[in-house]
Design a protein around this motif. Structure first.
Motif, short mmCIF file in Angstrom:
data_model
loop_
_atom_site.label_atom_id
_atom_site.label_comp_id
_atom_site.label_asym_id
_atom_site.label_seq_id
_atom_site.Cartn_x
_atom_site.Cartn_y
_atom_site.Cartn_z
N GLY A 372 59.44 40.70 10.99
CA GLY A 372 59.64 40.82 9.54
C GLY A 372 60.47 39.68 8.98
O GLY A 372 61.44 39.92 8.25
N GLY A 373 60.11 38.45 9.29
CA GLY A 373 60.95 37.32 8.94
C GLY A 373 60.60 36.56 7.67
O GLY A 373 61.44 35.82 7.15
N TYR A 374 59.38 36.69 7.18
CA TYR A 374 58.98 35.87 6.04
C TYR A 374 59.66 36.33 4.75
O TYR A 374 59.78 37.54 4.49
N ARG A 375 60.07 35.37 3.95
CA ARG A 375 60.66 35.69 2.65
C ARG A 375 59.66 36.45 1.78
O ARG A 375 60.05 37.34 1.01
N ARG A 376 58.39 36.13 1.92
CA ARG A 376 57.37 36.80 1.11
C ARG A 376 57.31 38.30 1.41
O ARG A 376 56.88 39.08 0.56
N TYR A 377 57.72 38.69 2.60
CA TYR A 377 57.76 40.12 2.91
C TYR A 377 58.77 40.83 2.01
O TYR A 377 58.50 41.92 1.47
N ARG A 378 59.95 40.25 1.87
CA ARG A 378 60.98 40.87 1.06
C ARG A 378 60.57 40.92 -0.41
O ARG A 378 60.82 41.92 -1.10
N LEU A 379 59.95 39.87 -0.91
CA LEU A 379 59.48 39.85 -2.29
C LEU A 379 58.39 40.90 -2.51
O LEU A 379 58.35 41.58 -3.54
N HIS A 380 57.50 41.03 -1.52
CA HIS A 380 56.43 42.02 -1.62
C HIS A 380 57.00 43.43 -1.68
O HIS A 380 56.53 44.26 -2.48
N LEU A 381 57.99 43.71 -0.86
CA LEU A 381 58.59 45.04 -0.85
C LEU A 381 59.29 45.33 -2.18
O LEU A 381 59.24 46.47 -2.68
N MET A 382 59.92 44.32 -2.76
CA MET A 382 60.54 44.50 -4.06
C MET A 382 59.48 44.84 -5.12
O MET A 382 59.65 45.77 -5.92
#
Length: 643
Positions: A372-382
């Motif tokens: 779960g390292g990509y920054r896009r993962y965190r943006l997607h969850l937001m």
């Protein structure tokens, strides 16, 4: 690591042209410069280029079973082969070598198509069983190693480690697949099972193909998939300890070699964790290789040096100039089909450096997808949290309208760049994620392609790749879904492709401990909250590595393996970009609208917009077209692009 190639007559037992087979094998000489081998019998031709890693004395291929009725050519490593040998010997099989390759032929005899279930490693292999009149080929679970194949009009099944192998065959249909072009300009690569050519395919991750002579060729069979159950009730401390132990086991298996071995060390979390683990398993200093950049905005070498000093590695560093753009045509020839990840440049250079010191290098690839390292993962969850607050039927009209009327403001601070957020909130989860990773988004591709080419697409959109995989994901958790999508698409089509071609160009074998399928399966059982916590990605992994790595390595912002495209295209490559993008090569394809190409070049070079990523994507397509045959002609009779 090696290169494999071959022909199988699915209808009869013709003798194949030996000179053709030699051309198919010679074109991948770089994959295995140590030795070349062939096997011919009626209806079958197998070829192999060898890079000797294990059993240097007797591991030549093609390799056979005891009576010579089963022949195999193999690219990769079966890391658990030493465990399988006594089991197969107990079943009566006799081994004549110490190579992992021989395990494959005996495992096929013992377990048939299910033999792949027993292998732990990275592999692409093809075998012929004379007694069963059967041809079988398989690709490893995470598609680390490549496998291309084509069913030719005369009933020949051709295969090879690279597309250039199949391109040696005069019967290959080399018309460009319009849907592959659509996928390339959306994703930056052509997704499995397509290739850029109508007549060739790729075997997908965890797939096998079994062909019996005289019978119809079936669709590939998926023998493995990862399931994100997220149901592991393990406590945090125990999970961190088990993760560290599983990583040690994966690294240990990948340190088995009879040639010099080392590791890439970028200074990021993943490669640093691999090097730290190797150091704990090795009685001698680990060989580490790093690329430094003369542009400080892209340079991570300081962090690599910190890890190298902590573990007293034999550390080798070379500095890449920020204007290292002479590889454009080299990359086009290397990748065979269009490929748009500009980090292929530093990857090529670090492989070039590593090969001067070692024959095998361990890498940290695959960590972002599983941890779960990509920054896009965190943006997607937001965004998912906002999407979940309102039904899709309400979101689509409201945010769709706002997304259309709100001005685009790439130049403004992020807080004022709401257009993209509005557009994302109007989409469902799969569409939103696809949109976030697209190099040229839907509206840009519509503007880029001519009406005639859009007609050829007949409504096809590259999002269909994501929809197809999402349908089989069996994952309702938002992080698990996009991790699954990346494991099926980005990891395979971008990361693994990049590393395989760049490493094999230098006859270097790269092994990926973080892509061990048993580790990936275990990680998929862990709750998503252990992977991303708040704004911290790779949370569990970082905590597990705290005893081994400094916080400056673990908790600094992710930099990535980037190159300064925007500056290149306004500076030293300004004229080259203009000449390539607006030149005759692309115009002759009939694919692109010149007015939009002019917009991309003019807006970027004036500084009005940053179109560096779309321009690189177009530039690499132009280089691909030149590489495959001095231009592409538009076949108006079949409404397809033909080389």
């Amino acid at each position: 690591m090696c290169g494999i190639a071959g022909l199988f007559d699915i209808r009869g037992k013709r003798d194949f042209d030996r000179e053709l087979m030699r051309r198919m094998n010679d074109v991948q000489h770089h994959r295995g410069p140590d030795e070349g081998g062939y096997h011919f019998e009626p209806g079958v031709a197998l070829a192999h280029r060898r890079l000797s890693i294990i059993d240097l004395a007797t591991g030549q291929q093609p390799l056979f079973n005891e009576d010579g009725s089963v022949a195999v050519v193999f690219n990769g490593e079966i890391y658990n082969y030493q465990e399988l040998v006594p089991e197969l010997e107990a079943l009566g099989h006799v081994f004549h070598t110490r190579s992992d390759t021989e395990v494959i032929v005996h495992a096929w005899e013992a377990w048939g198509e299910d033999c792949v279930q027993r292998f732990r490693g990275m592999f692409a292999f093809a075998l012929h069983d004379r007694n069963r009149d059967t041809f079988f080929m398989a690709r490893d679970r995470l598609a680390v190693k490549p496998m291309f194949y084509a069913l030719l009009p005369d009933g020949t099944l051709a295969f090879g480690s690279e597309l250039k192998v199949l391109m040696q065959h005069p019967a290959l249909d080399r018309r460009i697949d319009p849907q592959a072009v659509e996928e390339y300009f959306a994703l930056g690569y052509v997704a499995e099972p397509r290739t850029i050519f109508e007549g060739a395919k790729k075997l997908g991750p965890g797939e096998s193909l079994c062909v019996r002579r005289g019978q119809p060729v079936p669709a590939p069979r998926q023998y493995w998939d990862v399931e994100f159950t997220l149901d592991n009730g393990i406590g945090f401390a125990d999970a961190a300890a088990e993760l560290a132990g599983r990583l040690r086991e994966s690294v240990r298996l990948r340190m088995i070699a009879e040639v010099p071995l080392g590791a890439f060390l970028s200074g990021g979390v993943d490669s640093s964790a691999v090097v730290a683990t190797m150091a704990g398993l090795s009685g001698e200093p680990v060989n580490t290789c790093s690329i430094a950049f003369d542009d400080p905005k892209f340079n991570e070498s300081e962090f690599a040096r910190m890890v190298a000093e902590r573990y007293r590695t034999n550390h080798y560093v070379e500095t890449v100039k920020s204007d290292d753009f002479d590889l454009i045509d080299t990359l086009a020839a290397l990748y065979d089909e269009p490929y748009a990840d500009s980090s292929a440049i530093p990857t090529y250079r670090v492989c070039q450096l590593a090969r001067k010191k070692v024959t095998v290098a361990l890498s940290g690839d695959g960590g972002d997808e599983s941890f779960g390292g990509y920054r896009r993962y965190r943006l997607h969850l937001m965004e998912e949290r906002m999407r979940s607050a309102m039904p899709l039927g309400v979101r689509q009209p409201v945010f769709g309208l706002l997304g259309r009327v709100y001005p685009k403001a790439d130049w403004a601070p992020r807080v004022f760049r709401a257009k993209t957020t509005f557009q994302a909130l109007a989409r469902d989860s799969v569409e939103a994620y696809f949109h976030s990773v697209s190099l040229l988004r839907d509206d840009m591709r519509r503007s880029l392609f001519t009406p005639g080419f859009r007609k050829q697409l007949a409504g096809y959109n590259a999002i269909d790749v994501f929809r197809r995989h999402a349908a089989g994901a069996n994952a309702e958790d938002p992080l698990a879904l996009i991790q699954y999508l990346d494991l099926k698409t980005y990891l395979v089509g971008d990361i693994n492709t990049k590393v395989d071609r760049a490493s094999m160009a230098h006859s270097l074998e790269v092994r990926e401990p973080l892509m061990d399928h048993e580790l990936v399966e275990w990680l998929a059982t862990l709750p998503s909250g252990l992977k991303i916590k708040g704004n911290e990605g790779k949370y569990l992994f970082k905590k597990a590595m705290e005893p081994l790595l400094p916080d400056d390595v673990l908790y600094r912002p992710k930099m990535g393996f980037a190159v300064p495209l925007a500056r290149w295209f306004r500076g030293p490559l300004k004229q080259r970009v203009r000449d390539a993008v607006l030149g005759e090569t692309l115009a002759a394809t009939g694919i692109f609208q010149r007015k939009y190409l002019e917009h991309l070049v003019d807006a970027h070079q004036s500084g009005a917009r940053d179109y560096s990523s779309p321009l690189w994507t177009v530039l690499m397509f132009e280089a691909f077209v030149r590489n495959i045959g001095n231009g592409v002609a538009h076949d108006k009779s079949s409404e397809a692009c033909a080389v």
